[in-house]
Design a protein around this motif. Structure first.
Motif, PDB file in Angstrom:
ATOM      1  N   PHE A  63      58.351  23.153  57.391  1.00 38.46           N
ATOM      2  CA  PHE A  63      58.940  23.581  58.667  1.00 38.46           C
ATOM      3  C   PHE A  63      60.257  24.331  58.475  1.00 38.46           C
ATOM      4  O   PHE A  63      60.980  24.565  59.426  1.00 38.46           O
ATOM      5  N   LYS A  64      60.560  24.678  57.202  1.00 39.38           N
ATOM      6  CA  LYS A  64      61.804  25.402  56.948  1.00 39.38           C
ATOM      7  C   LYS A  64      61.528  26.855  56.604  1.00 39.38           C
ATOM      8  O   LYS A  64      60.446  27.188  56.102  1.00 39.38           O
ATOM      9  N   PRO A 103      64.975  19.316  57.679  1.00 37.30           N
ATOM     10  CA  PRO A 103      65.165  20.564  58.423  1.00 37.30           C
ATOM     11  C   PRO A 103      66.222  20.343  59.513  1.00 37.30           C
ATOM     12  O   PRO A 103      66.237  19.295  60.159  1.00 37.30           O
ATOM     13  N   ALA A 128      68.908  22.523  62.614  1.00 37.10           N
ATOM     14  CA  ALA A 128      68.834  23.620  63.580  1.00 37.10           C
ATOM     15  C   ALA A 128      68.779  24.973  62.875  1.00 37.10           C
ATOM     16  O   ALA A 128      68.074  25.887  63.312  1.00 37.10           O
ATOM     17  N   PHE A 172      65.233  25.077  60.493  1.00 33.59           N
ATOM     18  CA  PHE A 172      63.945  24.786  61.129  1.00 33.59           C
ATOM     19  C   PHE A 172      63.298  26.062  61.670  1.00 33.59           C
ATOM     20  O   PHE A 172      63.937  26.825  62.398  1.00 33.59           O
ATOM     21  N   THR A 173      62.068  26.300  61.297  1.00 34.67           N
ATOM     22  CA  THR A 173      61.393  27.499  61.823  1.00 34.67           C
ATOM     23  C   THR A 173      60.159  27.127  62.631  1.00 34.67           C
ATOM     24  O   THR A 173      59.327  27.976  62.917  1.00 34.67           O
ATOM     25  N   GLY A 174      60.038  25.843  62.981  1.00 38.16           N
ATOM     26  CA  GLY A 174      58.861  25.446  63.743  1.00 38.16           C
ATOM     27  C   GLY A 174      57.599  25.670  62.945  1.00 38.16           C
ATOM     28  O   GLY A 174      57.569  25.426  61.741  1.00 38.16           O
ATOM     29  N   ILE A 175      56.567  26.179  63.609  1.00 39.00           N
ATOM     30  CA  ILE A 175      55.294  26.337  62.905  1.00 39.00           C
ATOM     31  C   ILE A 175      55.084  27.776  62.417  1.00 39.00           C
ATOM     32  O   ILE A 175      53.967  28.189  62.128  1.00 39.00           O
ATOM     33  N   ASN A 176      56.206  28.505  62.274  1.00 38.55           N
ATOM     34  CA  ASN A 176      56.091  29.891  61.806  1.00 38.55           C
ATOM     35  C   ASN A 176      55.350  30.022  60.492  1.00 38.55           C
ATOM     36  O   ASN A 176      54.514  30.905  60.312  1.00 38.55           O
ATOM     37  N   ASN A 177      55.705  29.135  59.517  1.00 40.06           N
ATOM     38  CA  ASN A 177      55.058  29.196  58.207  1.00 40.06           C
ATOM     39  C   ASN A 177      53.551  29.026  58.340  1.00 40.06           C
ATOM     40  O   ASN A 177      52.782  29.675  57.637  1.00 40.06           O
ATOM     41  N   TYR A 178      53.170  28.151  59.248  1.00 42.95           N
ATOM     42  CA  TYR A 178      51.747  27.889  59.431  1.00 42.95           C
ATOM     43  C   TYR A 178      51.065  29.111  60.031  1.00 42.95           C
ATOM     44  O   TYR A 178      50.031  29.561  59.538  1.00 42.95           O
TER      45      TYR A 178
END
Lengths: 284, 280
Positions: free
Chosen positions: A41-42, A55, A57, A60-66
């Motif tokens: 999530f980073k 992670p 603030a 944290f990139t949320g689910i961007n990597n996914y």
């Protein structure tokens, strides 16, 4: 079966220390997976720079990597091919190995004995010995596609599977088969109506050992059907770009996606996996 | 039954035999023949005698890989078996939560070699970044990285096999030993280890074979870097085939020698440990 495991210890100070020690050890085995999960999530730079931090603030990139990783690797298609190849390979390995093992155990001809030793021998041979000629044979016979690779998995999986099945067949009383024949069965109907159901404990073992191997196998799918129909291990390996560069954000997310199905599989058939590992090793 | 069975040979054995011929027997025989030939495809084969074997040793890659594989195998086999055995002893004492601990320790074994390699590349590089280096800076990082990885992967599996062995030690013998005044170390040395010897044979066999043949983990963790210093035999053979045109025959000669080494090692290991097994 009066084993050591049946001593139930009262919980004293020593017992508590042992439990704490085991907690630490077990955590050591789980931590790498948890770390990968957290880092998925980073942002990719933070995965490298602060791998052991939660992670926050900033990172944290949320689910961007996914989301981007799934597109970059074609994960859904890799998952589909992995599933297809594993399910069908395991299916034909269990069916055909059981038939073969039963036949060559019950048949006393020299050829059957030779065949049995050929299977045992094949278990020792390192894959590199056949790797190159195999790719050529597969090309020549047009087996270089997801259907053809099933034949190759049967060929390789048969060695250990026949070995395991035939060890089990020896413990099945032959009188059962003779009774089936007297009742009007021919070998085919006897096998499917009477013998195969009796083999089901070892069939589950064979299925699980082969499923774990084929799902995780990298080299054979990479060499035979490579870039066109990537399985999950092949797709993960392709994340290593030219000159060894890796997008670690995608990598973390893809590892999580690759591991989740196995962990679910493990919890669903944990009992059988543990039994399979033990039974499969008894006659290594 | 036996006579009527003959007619059904093709039905029962045919499919497996055909696949076995295609996937193993034919490539294996072709592999032996090709190790004495120069070729790039299957249509330009020319006989070269032992020159592939000579070329395999003409640079130090193959010998270095053999040495690296051998030292890795020795170290990782010792660590895996000792730790797995110790854990198995702990987890057969009826401690609360035993099943949870077993489950967690076994779990890494389910993950495939490629994925394992990247998990550990990420973690080890994370640690090493504190010192401003990466795993590919020095071969010793790669070596110990592979040892840690293989321990993490195989300890759980071997532990399960040891647990099965230890659970088969008859309770009566242990009680008799306690009554006769044997301490825990004496019991371990004189009763548990000898009776668990068949399990030890298996775990040694599996760890030696797995460690020596390791490929995926090696490819993903270091890919042989720095230089070719952390290249194991399987990876060296792969590289000989697929990154050097004109060296296919040499790759096949290396593969054949690899096969012979594996056979010798496993036979020697099996005969040594089998001799120590007690016939019940």
């Amino acid at each position: 079966m009066s084993g050591i495991q049946q001593q139930k210890k009262p919980l004293n100070a020593g017992g508590i220390v042992l439990i704490l020690l085991l907690c630490v050890i077990s955590l050591l085995f789980i931590t790498p997976i948890l770390l990968v999960f957290l880092n998925s999530f980073k942002g990719k730079l933070y995965v490298i720079n602060t791998p052991f931090a939660f992670p926050n603030a900033e990172t944290f990139t949320g689910i961007n990597n996914y989301v981007s990783g799934i597109t970059a690797t074609g994960f859904p298609s890799a998952f589909g091919w992995s599933l297809f190849i594993t399910v069908f390979s395991v299916g034909i390995i269990v069916l055909f190995s059981a038939m073969t093992a039963w036949y060559i155990t019950r048949c006393t001809s020299l050829f059957c004995k030779v065949l049995y030793f050929a299977f045992v021998f094949a278990m020792i041979v390192p894959f590199q010995m056949v790797m190159f000629p195999l790719t050529k044979v597969a090309n020549l016979l047009h087996l270089d596609n997801p259907l053809g690779i099933l034949v190759l998995y049967l060929g390789f999986g048969a060695a250990q599977s026949v070995f395991l099945f035939s060890g089990f067949v020896k413990s099945v009383p032959i009188a059962v088969e003779e009774a089936a024949v007297i009742d009007g069965c021919n070998p085919i109907t006897a096998f499917f109506a009477v013998i195969f159901p009796m083999l089901s404990p070892i069939a589950i073992t064979v299925a699980i050992l082969n499923a774990m191997w084929i799902w995780n196998d990298f080299l054979l799918p990479n060499l035979i059907i490579g870039s066109e129909y990537r399985t999950i291990p092949v797709a993960v390996q392709y994340l290593r770009g030219g000159y060894g560069s890796i997008d670690w954000g995608y990598m973390m997310a893809m590892i999580v996606l690759a591991v989740i199905p196995i962990i679910i599989f493990y919890f669903v058939c944990q009992k059988h996996i543990i039994q399979g590992v033990t039974a499969g090793s008894v006659k290594g | 039954m036996e006579k009527s069975l003959k007619k059904y040979f093709l039905f029962f054995v045919g499919p497996t035999l055909l696949a076995f011929l295609i996937a193993f027997v034919i490539p294996f025989i072709a592999g032996i023949v090709l190790s004495f030939a120069r070729f790039t495809t299957m249509t330009d084969i020319s006989w070269v005698g032992f020159s592939n074997y000579v070329r395999a040793f003409s640079n130090s890659d193959f010998l270095n890989a053999l040495k690296f594989s051998a030292s890795f195998t020795i170290v990782s086999v010792i660590f895996i078996n000792v730790i797995a055995f110790a854990l198995a002893l702990l987890l057969t004492r009826g401690i609360r939560g035993t099943n949870v601990f077993r489950t967690m320790i076994f779990m890494p074994n389910l993950i495939g070699g490629i994925v394992l390699g990247y998990i550990w590349q990420f973690i080890i590089n994370g640690f090493l970044s504190v010192f401003g280096v990466t795993i590919t800076v020095d071969a010793k990082y790669g070596f110990w990285g592979l040892v840690i990885l293989s321990n993490w992967q195989f300890i759980g599996y071997m532990m399960i096999i040891f647990i099965a062995g230890i659970q088969n030690v008859p309770q009566e013998i242990l009680e008799a030993a306690t009554i006769d005044g044997a301490g825990p170390i004496m019991t371990l040395r004189k009763i548990i280890v000898p009776l668990v010897m068949p399990s030890i044979t298996i775990t040694l066999f599996m760890t030696v074979a797995n460690s020596f043949k390791m490929f995926d983990q090696n490819l993903a963790l270091t890919a042989g870097a720095p230089g070719k210093e952390t290249t194991m035999v399987a990876l060296d053979i792969y590289n000989t085939f697929y990154s050097r045109v004109g060296w296919e025959g040499v790759g096949q000669a290396k593969a054949l020698m690899f096969f012979l080494v594996v056979v010798v090692i496993t036979l020697v290991q099996l005969s040594i440990t089998r001799r120590k097994e007690i016939v019940n």
